[in-house]
Design an enzyme around this catalytic site. Structure first.
Site, PDB file in Angstrom:
ATOM      1  N   ASP A 107       1.004  -0.865   0.300  1.00 24.03           N
ATOM      2  CA  ASP A 107      -0.076  -0.019  -0.017  1.00 24.03           C
ATOM      3  C   ASP A 107       0.749   1.210  -0.141  1.00 24.03           C
ATOM      4  O   ASP A 107       1.006   1.681  -1.083  1.00 24.03           O
ATOM      5  CB  ASP A 107      -1.180  -0.278   0.858  1.00 24.03           C
ATOM      6  CG  ASP A 107      -1.682   1.113   1.295  1.00 24.03           C
ATOM      7  OD1 ASP A 107      -1.766   1.354   0.137  1.00 24.03           O
ATOM      8  OD2 ASP A 107      -2.872   1.369   2.321  1.00 24.03           O
ATOM      9  N   ASP A 163      -7.762  -8.338   5.760  1.00 24.36           N
ATOM     10  CA  ASP A 163      -8.604  -8.835   7.209  1.00 24.36           C
ATOM     11  C   ASP A 163      -9.821  -7.662   7.066  1.00 24.36           C
ATOM     12  O   ASP A 163      -8.991  -6.648   6.709  1.00 24.36           O
ATOM     13  CB  ASP A 163      -8.093  -9.098   8.009  1.00 24.36           C
ATOM     14  CG  ASP A 163      -7.585  -7.773   8.698  1.00 24.36           C
ATOM     15  OD1 ASP A 163      -6.306  -8.026   8.341  1.00 24.36           O
ATOM     16  OD2 ASP A 163      -7.744  -7.574   9.327  1.00 24.36           O
TER      17      ASP A 163
END
Ligand code: IMP
Ligand code: MG
Length: 186
Positions: A107, A163
């Site tokens: 990211d 998650d």
């Protein structure tokens, strides 16, 4: 109480079949590149686990695996700050080994940049990065990516190891989280 995953799902971004097909290609590429060479896959817990186990089965040359865990942001937070800590270290030395880091997603790049710096101090023979997902527009740290599954848009995703507040890592696809279910942006 956490609800059914469908309550959080905006859309399926990458289907199970698309994931598996791409992972087979990555496995073939890695097998060619490291043919007759030593290969140690290092999985970053916990997000990389699903990817690791499928990638291992797509790699046709002998290899070893090891694991490490690094701190990420807490429940509810959606951004890493670059102050990454090693929570669980490797079980064996990596000096003179061909190391391939297996990550779920890059990211900002801060996490993987810290891991690379940390591992380089141990003098591996080579160090490369394999990430399933690359959220390229969000990059802040300059990190080399040697193997990339998919480049994805700037959306919060879950499933296949990733998650949503520690749930839904088991889903066989990558889904986009509904905007109204994202708790906070920090
Ligand atoms: P970075 O340090 O900003 O590159 O963040 C990397 C870590 O943030 C990943 O290893 C994931 O654990 C987590 N992460 C980043 N984006 C997402 C996402 O869309 N869904 C789930 N986890 C994510
Ligand atoms: Mg991760």
């Amino acid at each position: 109480m956490i609800q059914d995953y469908q309550d959080y799902l905006d859309e399926v971004l990458i289907s199970k079949d698309a994931l598996q097909a791409r992972i087979r290609e990555l496995g073939e590429e890695i097998s060619r590149d490291y043919k007759e060479q030593d290969l140690l896959l290092i999985c970053i817990l916990r997000g990389g686990v699903m990817f690791l186990t499928d990638l291992m089965r797509a790699i046709t040359i002998p290899h070893n695996i090891d694991f490490m865990a690094v701190s990420s942001y807490g429940v509810g937070a959606r951004r890493s700050k670059g102050n990454v800590q090693i929570k669980l270290d490797l079980t064996a030395p990596i000096e003179d080994r061909n190391v391939l880091i297996v990550e779920d997603i890059i990211d900002s790049g801060h996490t993987i940049a810290s891991v690379i710096n940390f591992l380089m101090t141990r003098r591996p023979k080579s160090l490369r990065v394999c990430t399933l997902l690359d959220k390229a527009e969000r990059r802040e740290a300059d990190v080399p990516i040697d193997y990339r599954g998919f480049t994805i848009p700037n959306k919060f995703v879950f499933g296949y190891g990733l998650d949503l507040d520690e749930y839904f890592r088991d889903l066989p696809f990558i889904g986009v989280v509904r905007a109204d279910k994202i708790i906070s942006e920090d």
